[in-house]
Design an enzyme around this catalytic site. Sequence first.
Site, PDB file in Angstrom:
ATOM      1  N   CYS A   1      -3.049   5.951   9.506  1.00  0.00           N
ATOM      2  CA  CYS A   1      -3.167   7.364   9.885  1.00  0.00           C
ATOM      3  C   CYS A   1      -4.545   7.599  10.498  1.00  0.00           C
ATOM      4  CB  CYS A   1      -2.910   8.288   8.700  1.00  0.00           C
ATOM      5  SG  CYS A   1      -3.959   7.984   7.258  1.00  0.00           S
TER       6      CYS A   1
ATOM      7  N   ASP B   1      -2.666  -6.101  -5.713  1.00  0.00           N
ATOM      8  CA  ASP B   1      -3.375  -6.126  -4.440  1.00  0.00           C
ATOM      9  C   ASP B   1      -2.496  -6.837  -3.407  1.00  0.00           C
ATOM     10  OD1 ASP B   1      -5.041  -6.470  -2.281  1.00  0.00           O
ATOM     11  OD2 ASP B   1      -6.736  -7.231  -3.446  1.00  0.00           O
TER      12      ASP B   1
ATOM     13  N   CYS C   1       0.853  -1.202   0.000  1.00  0.00           N
ATOM     14  CA  CYS C   1       0.000   0.000   0.000  1.00  0.00           C
ATOM     15  C   CYS C   1       0.884   1.247   0.000  1.00  0.00           C
ATOM     16  CB  CYS C   1      -0.940   0.008   1.193  1.00  0.00           C
ATOM     17  SG  CYS C   1      -1.794  -1.558   1.494  1.00  0.00           S
TER      18      CYS C   1
END
Length: 450
Positions: free
Chosen positions: A388, A316, A267
Amino acid sequence: MKSIAHTQTIQPGQSAPLWRLLQATAGAVQATRQGQSLTAQLERVPQALRPGVQALSFQVMRQLGRATALREQLAAKAPPPAADALLCTALALCWNEADAPYPIHTLVNQVVEAARQQRQTQAQSGFINACLRRFMREREALVLATDQNPVAQWNHPRWWVERLQADHPDHWQSLLRMAQQPAPMTLRVNRQHHTVAAYQAQLQAMGLIAKPVGQDGLQLSQAVPVHQLPGFAQGHVSVQDAAAQVSARLLMQGLDTQKPWRILDACAAPGGKTGHLLELCPQAQVLALDVDVQRCERIHQNLDRLGLKAQVKAADAGQPGTWWDGQAFDAILLDAPCTASGIVRRHPDVRWLRRPTDSAQLAKIQAQLLEALWPLLAEDGKLLYCTCSVFKAEGDETVQAFLRRNTDAALHPSPGHLIPGQTPKGLPVEDNQLGEHDGFYYALLEKRRV
């Protein structure tokens, strides 16, 4: 829906009338209410209007709870969406005269003009005018009537306020207050080019004041365009929040940075953490993944500016069978998808885009990613899980559940939830604090030999 006004073209050097900025701002508010991000909306605004629209939009998003409550006082039944967005835009900008970006009477006149100039709101221009004139006459009483409404008081959805109260009973108020303030501009100095002190001296010579934060960071007293930063185009410095800068240092602590470690950045877009890893460990073999092809291009752009190389794949992370070569990784950085509840200062629309069920749904994705990537880690290797988010369902609760399911996983000293305004613990080095920073969560996991 035509969310952003696109009427006459503004030529370079020609200032746009305020009503056009207000039209575009209201269009962004309407789009946000319909689930579209403010970032995407601003990208559609003509370049000549964009700085003004962004400034107004950020202020409106930070006051939208109060504005909506005031509109409900003025008109219990909401007008059509375009008119409601324009009216709430006006109320958000003028309810607190001390923070109004223009004189109140100017804002009111220009909002009414914006309504008249746009087909979707022409029929409601009289209604908008009447509401705003009444507000000007009765402002004190109307504001007082909304003071006990938590959405108006804190300018966040009620569920968000309640979740922070439950997750952070000692800090929920400071978290909500800080979300109303603009975020600082923090730089990450590329140690392959400069020491932090040397780059700070360069900034000082240009009249830019900055203080050291973390191990590689400088926090500017005032934000500036990146093209004004010395050596930015050459990769001497990057813009990255102080809390985000923790990740690379935390993952690499205790490792010989001259070895060619195999590192997975799952990611990874837009590539800030990927770049930091390679700045610290230039011999590393880094694989950077992101599921979005366009976002992968941003990773390439950031690495090219820094003069660094990594293998970048659009894939992915949760389906290793489609991209993994079967060779274990020495370290994995998993910056998992989350609600972004820790970065609402930078993205004030997030609070209005999220729904109460989002954390639980994202926690399932986070757990799936952890389970999918853990078998790819070598024995004695480390996986750094981060988000986050300040919601515990996406941080500590996810990690504790993972530890219960995986007896070969050990939790190393980690910061846990980094709360803005609070002194962080568990940093790689404690002697240089982070200054103002976003909300983050960090858990460093080691795979033990079984």
